[in-house]
Write a protein that holds these residues in place. Sequence first.
Motif, PDB file in Angstrom:
ATOM      1  N   MET A  64      37.952   2.742  50.004  1.00  0.00           N
ATOM      2  CA  MET A  64      38.379   3.800  49.080  1.00  0.00           C
ATOM      3  C   MET A  64      39.409   3.218  48.108  1.00  0.00           C
ATOM      4  O   MET A  64      40.414   2.649  48.532  1.00  0.00           O
ATOM      5  CB  MET A  64      39.007   4.963  49.865  1.00  0.00           C
ATOM      6  CG  MET A  64      39.637   6.034  48.988  1.00  0.00           C
ATOM      7  SD  MET A  64      40.233   7.460  49.925  1.00  0.00           S
ATOM      8  CE  MET A  64      41.410   6.699  51.048  1.00  0.00           C
ATOM      9  N   SER A  65      39.139   3.330  46.825  1.00  0.00           N
ATOM     10  CA  SER A  65      40.077   2.832  45.823  1.00  0.00           C
ATOM     11  C   SER A  65      40.158   3.812  44.655  1.00  0.00           C
ATOM     12  O   SER A  65      39.170   4.458  44.306  1.00  0.00           O
ATOM     13  CB  SER A  65      39.651   1.451  45.322  1.00  0.00           C
ATOM     14  OG  SER A  65      38.412   1.538  44.629  1.00  0.00           O
ATOM     15  N   VAL A  66      41.361   3.901  44.107  1.00  0.00           N
ATOM     16  CA  VAL A  66      41.610   4.756  42.946  1.00  0.00           C
ATOM     17  C   VAL A  66      42.500   3.961  41.998  1.00  0.00           C
ATOM     18  O   VAL A  66      43.618   3.591  42.354  1.00  0.00           O
ATOM     19  CB  VAL A  66      42.306   6.073  43.325  1.00  0.00           C
ATOM     20  CG1 VAL A  66      42.441   6.969  42.097  1.00  0.00           C
ATOM     21  CG2 VAL A  66      41.550   6.788  44.418  1.00  0.00           C
ATOM     22  N   SER A  67      42.041   3.702  40.798  1.00  0.00           N
ATOM     23  CA  SER A  67      42.789   2.866  39.871  1.00  0.00           C
ATOM     24  C   SER A  67      44.048   3.576  39.386  1.00  0.00           C
ATOM     25  O   SER A  67      44.097   4.811  39.282  1.00  0.00           O
ATOM     26  CB  SER A  67      41.920   2.487  38.673  1.00  0.00           C
ATOM     27  OG  SER A  67      41.682   3.627  37.863  1.00  0.00           O
ATOM     28  N   SER A  68      45.070   2.777  39.083  1.00  0.00           N
ATOM     29  CA  SER A  68      46.309   3.342  38.536  1.00  0.00           C
ATOM     30  C   SER A  68      46.050   4.016  37.201  1.00  0.00           C
ATOM     31  O   SER A  68      46.703   5.017  36.864  1.00  0.00           O
ATOM     32  CB  SER A  68      47.360   2.235  38.369  1.00  0.00           C
ATOM     33  OG  SER A  68      47.916   1.881  39.616  1.00  0.00           O
ATOM     34  N   GLU A  69      45.084   3.462  36.437  1.00  0.00           N
ATOM     35  CA  GLU A  69      44.758   4.081  35.144  1.00  0.00           C
ATOM     36  C   GLU A  69      44.255   5.504  35.332  1.00  0.00           C
ATOM     37  O   GLU A  69      44.645   6.425  34.598  1.00  0.00           O
ATOM     38  CB  GLU A  69      43.712   3.246  34.399  1.00  0.00           C
ATOM     39  CG  GLU A  69      44.196   1.895  33.908  1.00  0.00           C
ATOM     40  CD  GLU A  69      44.202   0.842  35.003  1.00  0.00           C
ATOM     41  OE1 GLU A  69      43.787   1.148  36.160  1.00  0.00           O
ATOM     42  OE2 GLU A  69      44.624  -0.295  34.728  1.00  0.00           O
ATOM     43  N   ALA A  70      43.401   5.698  36.338  1.00  0.00           N
ATOM     44  CA  ALA A  70      42.855   7.028  36.606  1.00  0.00           C
ATOM     45  C   ALA A  70      43.947   7.979  37.076  1.00  0.00           C
ATOM     46  O   ALA A  70      44.009   9.141  36.650  1.00  0.00           O
ATOM     47  CB  ALA A  70      41.748   6.950  37.648  1.00  0.00           C
ATOM     48  N   LEU A  71      44.840   7.478  37.946  1.00  0.00           N
ATOM     49  CA  LEU A  71      45.922   8.315  38.456  1.00  0.00           C
ATOM     50  C   LEU A  71      46.926   8.644  37.350  1.00  0.00           C
ATOM     51  O   LEU A  71      47.436   9.774  37.273  1.00  0.00           O
ATOM     52  CB  LEU A  71      46.630   7.621  39.619  1.00  0.00           C
ATOM     53  CG  LEU A  71      45.788   7.413  40.885  1.00  0.00           C
ATOM     54  CD1 LEU A  71      46.611   6.695  41.946  1.00  0.00           C
ATOM     55  CD2 LEU A  71      45.278   8.739  41.419  1.00  0.00           C
ATOM     56  N   GLN A  72      47.193   7.670  36.478  1.00  0.00           N
ATOM     57  CA  GLN A  72      48.116   7.930  35.366  1.00  0.00           C
ATOM     58  C   GLN A  72      47.543   8.987  34.436  1.00  0.00           C
ATOM     59  O   GLN A  72      48.264   9.876  33.964  1.00  0.00           O
ATOM     60  CB  GLN A  72      48.390   6.641  34.586  1.00  0.00           C
ATOM     61  CG  GLN A  72      49.403   6.817  33.459  1.00  0.00           C
ATOM     62  CD  GLN A  72      49.818   5.494  32.856  1.00  0.00           C
ATOM     63  OE1 GLN A  72      49.666   4.436  33.462  1.00  0.00           O
ATOM     64  NE2 GLN A  72      50.362   5.532  31.643  1.00  0.00           N
ATOM     65  N   LEU A 102      48.878  -1.849  43.695  1.00  0.00           N
ATOM     66  CA  LEU A 102      48.272  -2.853  42.820  1.00  0.00           C
ATOM     67  C   LEU A 102      46.822  -3.124  43.192  1.00  0.00           C
ATOM     68  O   LEU A 102      46.009  -3.505  42.333  1.00  0.00           O
ATOM     69  CB  LEU A 102      49.083  -4.157  42.865  1.00  0.00           C
ATOM     70  CG  LEU A 102      50.523  -4.066  42.325  1.00  0.00           C
ATOM     71  CD1 LEU A 102      51.254  -5.386  42.519  1.00  0.00           C
ATOM     72  CD2 LEU A 102      50.514  -3.676  40.855  1.00  0.00           C
ATOM     73  N   MET A 103      46.488  -2.936  44.458  1.00  0.00           N
ATOM     74  CA  MET A 103      45.113  -3.138  44.936  1.00  0.00           C
ATOM     75  C   MET A 103      44.271  -1.875  44.789  1.00  0.00           C
ATOM     76  O   MET A 103      43.146  -1.811  45.275  1.00  0.00           O
ATOM     77  CB  MET A 103      45.137  -3.574  46.400  1.00  0.00           C
ATOM     78  CG  MET A 103      45.790  -4.931  46.633  1.00  0.00           C
ATOM     79  SD  MET A 103      44.905  -6.289  45.831  1.00  0.00           S
ATOM     80  CE  MET A 103      43.384  -6.298  46.798  1.00  0.00           C
ATOM     81  N   ALA A 104      44.804  -0.845  44.102  1.00  0.00           N
ATOM     82  CA  ALA A 104      44.094   0.410  43.825  1.00  0.00           C
ATOM     83  C   ALA A 104      43.812   1.211  45.086  1.00  0.00           C
ATOM     84  O   ALA A 104      42.835   1.962  45.150  1.00  0.00           O
ATOM     85  CB  ALA A 104      42.793   0.142  43.072  1.00  0.00           C
ATOM     86  N   ARG A 105      44.712   1.038  46.082  1.00  0.00           N
ATOM     87  CA  ARG A 105      44.593   1.861  47.285  1.00  0.00           C
ATOM     88  C   ARG A 105      45.493   3.089  47.138  1.00  0.00           C
ATOM     89  O   ARG A 105      46.599   2.967  46.620  1.00  0.00           O
ATOM     90  CB  ARG A 105      45.000   1.067  48.534  1.00  0.00           C
ATOM     91  CG  ARG A 105      44.149  -0.161  48.797  1.00  0.00           C
ATOM     92  CD  ARG A 105      44.484  -0.747  50.164  1.00  0.00           C
ATOM     93  NE  ARG A 105      43.741  -1.965  50.413  1.00  0.00           N
ATOM     94  CZ  ARG A 105      44.257  -3.202  50.307  1.00  0.00           C
ATOM     95  NH1 ARG A 105      45.529  -3.352  49.977  1.00  0.00           N
ATOM     96  NH2 ARG A 105      43.508  -4.256  50.537  1.00  0.00           N
ATOM     97  N   PRO A 106      45.063   4.247  47.592  1.00  0.00           N
ATOM     98  CA  PRO A 106      45.912   5.444  47.503  1.00  0.00           C
ATOM     99  C   PRO A 106      47.186   5.268  48.327  1.00  0.00           C
ATOM    100  O   PRO A 106      47.126   4.923  49.509  1.00  0.00           O
ATOM    101  CB  PRO A 106      45.033   6.553  48.079  1.00  0.00           C
ATOM    102  CG  PRO A 106      43.640   6.037  47.961  1.00  0.00           C
ATOM    103  CD  PRO A 106      43.730   4.554  48.142  1.00  0.00           C
TER     104      PRO A 106
END
Length: 236
Positions: free
Chosen positions: A1-9, A215-219
């Motif tokens: 499961m990964s969520v990019s910082s760009e998406a969260l921002q 940094l690894m796009a983990r929640p």
Amino acid sequence: MSVSSEALQELHHLHQRVADLEGRLARGPRQIAAGQANVARVQEELDKAKETVKRAKANCDERQLQLKSNESRIEDLRGKLNAASSNKEYQALKEQIAADEMANSVLSDEILEMFDKIEEHEANVKAVEERLNASRQDLDKITARVSDEKASLESDLAGFQQRLAAAEKVLPIDFKAEYDRVVKARGSEALAPLDGETCGSCNMEVTLQMVNDVLMARPVFCKSCGCLLYKRDPNL
């Protein structure tokens, strides 16, 4: 499961815009209500000021009638004075006339003071009337502004809500439940950027492992405030 910082921002930005627009829409009716309450308060003050003038004039009229009655009484006593049958009666009438004239002098001074007070009260009525007109004009301006802004704000809100819904649809299914939980609990402040090794919401320090996971796009959720953390991209 990964969520990019760009998406969260982007999600954080959308949540903040939605909250801001909802707040601005909610403030409009509150501002109108505050304006209406102010008009009502000034109107009540004006009613009281007018009642004060009315009572002061009534009291003054009553004193003037009393003065006229006393003057008639003095004239009557003067008539009796000329017809006094004895020196004793003459002296008694003369003393009564002097006492009544003194009382009338005091009463006349009181009436003059009452006239001054009435002028003060009437000046206060005029001042309150001016404040009432100003508060009504302010209310009209607020009402017009809120009305003018409403359609634009509602349109902008609908647009950002659609963008937020679309951004939430692409979140991983196995992450969505955690995301929904923190959003329900914290609303528009459910997400926060990392400021070095510090949570951008509560300013508490996070571990190096949490930074690496971000940094690894983990929640990653802040252990202090529960915010979902992301690495801010200054270009977004």
